[in-house]
Design a protein around this motif. Structure first.
Motif, PDB file in Angstrom:
ATOM      1  N   SER A  44       0.839  -1.087   0.319  1.00 24.14           N
ATOM      2  CA  SER A  44       0.045  -0.196  -0.106  1.00 24.14           C
ATOM      3  C   SER A  44       0.929   1.182  -0.032  1.00 24.14           C
ATOM      4  O   SER A  44       1.737   1.311   0.993  1.00 24.14           O
ATOM      5  CB  SER A  44      -0.775   0.121   1.067  1.00 24.14           C
ATOM      6  N   PRO A  45       0.604   2.095  -0.896  1.00 22.30           N
ATOM      7  CA  PRO A  45       1.411   3.338  -0.774  1.00 22.30           C
ATOM      8  C   PRO A  45       0.992   4.166   0.401  1.00 22.30           C
ATOM      9  O   PRO A  45       0.041   4.061   1.144  1.00 22.30           O
ATOM     10  CB  PRO A  45       0.564   4.377  -1.814  1.00 22.30           C
TER      11      PRO A  45
ATOM     12  N   VAL B  49      -3.861   9.674  -5.156  1.00 23.42           N
ATOM     13  CA  VAL B  49      -4.662   8.939  -5.869  1.00 23.42           C
ATOM     14  C   VAL B  49      -4.853   9.179  -7.296  1.00 23.42           C
ATOM     15  O   VAL B  49      -4.953   8.180  -8.090  1.00 23.42           O
ATOM     16  CB  VAL B  49      -6.062   8.788  -5.118  1.00 23.42           C
TER      17      VAL B  49
ATOM     18  N   HIS C 225      -2.388  10.433  -9.137  1.00 22.73           N
ATOM     19  CA  HIS C 225      -1.371  10.345  -9.729  1.00 22.73           C
ATOM     20  C   HIS C 225      -0.529   9.027  -9.508  1.00 22.73           C
ATOM     21  O   HIS C 225       0.475   8.942  -9.182  1.00 22.73           O
ATOM     22  CB  HIS C 225      -0.367  11.510  -9.278  1.00 22.73           C
ATOM     23  N   ARG C 226      -1.539   7.986  -9.696  1.00 23.56           N
ATOM     24  CA  ARG C 226      -0.858   6.549  -9.631  1.00 23.56           C
ATOM     25  C   ARG C 226       0.340   6.190 -10.485  1.00 23.56           C
ATOM     26  O   ARG C 226       1.203   5.538  -9.904  1.00 23.56           O
ATOM     27  CB  ARG C 226      -2.139   5.507  -9.778  1.00 23.56           C
ATOM     28  N   ARG C 227       0.129   6.566 -11.525  1.00 22.16           N
ATOM     29  CA  ARG C 227       1.276   6.116 -12.554  1.00 22.16           C
ATOM     30  C   ARG C 227       2.789   6.775 -12.054  1.00 22.16           C
ATOM     31  O   ARG C 227       3.756   6.126 -12.135  1.00 22.16           O
ATOM     32  CB  ARG C 227       0.945   6.401 -13.912  1.00 22.16           C
TER      33      ARG C 227
ATOM     34  N   GLU D  23       3.821   4.787  -8.943  1.00 19.37           N
ATOM     35  CA  GLU D  23       4.414   3.412  -9.595  1.00 19.37           C
ATOM     36  C   GLU D  23       5.759   3.429 -10.214  1.00 19.37           C
ATOM     37  O   GLU D  23       6.442   2.921 -10.039  1.00 19.37           O
ATOM     38  CB  GLU D  23       3.480   2.710 -10.460  1.00 19.37           C
TER      39      GLU D  23
ATOM     40  N   TRP E 250      -3.793  -0.294  -4.557  1.00 19.59           N
ATOM     41  CA  TRP E 250      -4.512   0.789  -4.347  1.00 19.59           C
ATOM     42  C   TRP E 250      -5.719   0.691  -3.559  1.00 19.59           C
ATOM     43  O   TRP E 250      -6.578   1.943  -3.654  1.00 19.59           O
ATOM     44  CB  TRP E 250      -4.565   1.400  -5.918  1.00 19.59           C
TER      45      TRP E 250
ATOM     46  N   PRO F 140      -4.504   3.293   0.239  1.00 23.88           N
ATOM     47  CA  PRO F 140      -3.528   4.161   0.465  1.00 23.88           C
ATOM     48  C   PRO F 140      -3.649   4.636   2.059  1.00 23.88           C
ATOM     49  O   PRO F 140      -4.768   4.842   2.017  1.00 23.88           O
ATOM     50  CB  PRO F 140      -3.628   5.192  -0.592  1.00 23.88           C
TER      51      PRO F 140
END
Length: 291
Positions: A68-69, A94, A96-98, A101, A118, A121
């Motif tokens: 988890s972020p 949330v 800017h997930r890419r 990652e 995801w 988070p």
């Protein structure tokens, strides 16, 4: 921790007076240098810029034991804005997930980036203290939030106390958790799974349950137990209890330090009957206390 008193007994008995850090950055640098040990979170970045449009800097970014972020925000003392500030950054994350990652891939590798979870988070707020309004607020937000109070004792000791911990999962994750609780196995094994789930969740306040494909984690600030999908005749639970401090019993407990397995923890507990769950309760409590 506000009521905890610490004494040095080396030469008589002398109270070690708790104190706050001189500046917020002292807390941040200490936690970032030992984040995995203190929080169960792998460190990714410090003072991470959210760009000119958003106009902010995230104190610390990390990835927890379950993928988890994690955003960590620090305050030297009491600050009514720490939760809202953290939620502001969590919303950005949330969206800017890419980007996150890519950061995980660059720092921890391709495998870790592919396993980012995801569904929940997390925001961890570390501060000198929190008000009752802060504790109430985290229970109203639909986010996973941990409030952690810190104190420094002398020049060498750091204390961390979880004041409040709330875990919120997406509807998809909640359905997955329910599906793993019942169905698809023999009735005795389903009962065993439910008994373990009840025992681990009942250890204290603030126990969060995180479902991954290969295991289910039970977490305070850090994981203290991981339950793997049941085998034909047994259920494997991995605990953070120290195997060297346990009288190992063949067929019941095993030291798996250095051995590959799903989840986290070096003590393997093999459960076959409800009686085994009762036998394991002291081990569950020891692992919970150590988390």
């Amino acid at each position: 921790m506000s009521g905890l008193k610490l004494f040095n007994t080396k030469s008589g008995v002398t109270e070690v007076t708790p104190r706050l850090a001189d500046v917020e950055a002292d807390v941040q640098s200490l936690v970032e240098a030992h984040m995995e040990t203190l929080l169960g979170v792998r460190f990714l970045a410090s003072e991470y810029s959210t760009g000119p449009v958003h106009g902010g800097r995230i104190d610390s970014l990390g990835l927890d034991e379950n993928g988890s972020p994690v955003i960590v925000e620090y305050k030297r003392g009491v600050d009514a804005g720490v939760i809202n500030q953290g939620l502001f950054y969590l919303s950005w994350l949330v969206d800017h997930r890419r980007e996150f990652e890519h950061l995980v891939r660059d720092r921890l590798g391709v495998t870790a980036a592919a396993q980012v979870l995801w569904s929940g988070p997390r925001l961890i707020c570390i501060a000198g203290d929190f008000t009752r309004y802060d504790v109430h607020a985290v229970r109203e937000h639909r986010r996973s939030i941990d409030l952690v109070r810190y104190r420094l004792f002398g020049s060498e000791l750091l204390g961390l106390e979880t004041v409040a911990s709330v875990s919120v999962r997406t509807p998809t994750a909640r359905r997955a958790q329910r599906q793993t609780l019942v169905g698809g196995r023999s009735e005795p094994m389903d009962e065993l799974v439910r008994a373990v789930d009840e025992a681990l969740l009942g250890l204290g306040n603030g126990v969060n349950r995180i479902q991954r494909k290969q295991y289910r984690a039970y977490q305070r600030l850090r994981n203290f137990a991981c339950v793997c999908p049941p085998q034909r005749s047994k259920l494997l639970v991995y605990l953070k209890a120290d195997p060297k401090a346990v009288d190992l019993i063949p067929g019941f407990t095993r030291n798996v330090t250095g051995l590959g397995h799903h989840g986290t923890g070096d003590l393997e507990v093999q459960l076959r009957t409800p009686r085994d769950v009762e036998r394991a309760e002291d081990l569950f409590r020891a692992s919970y206390a150590a988390a």
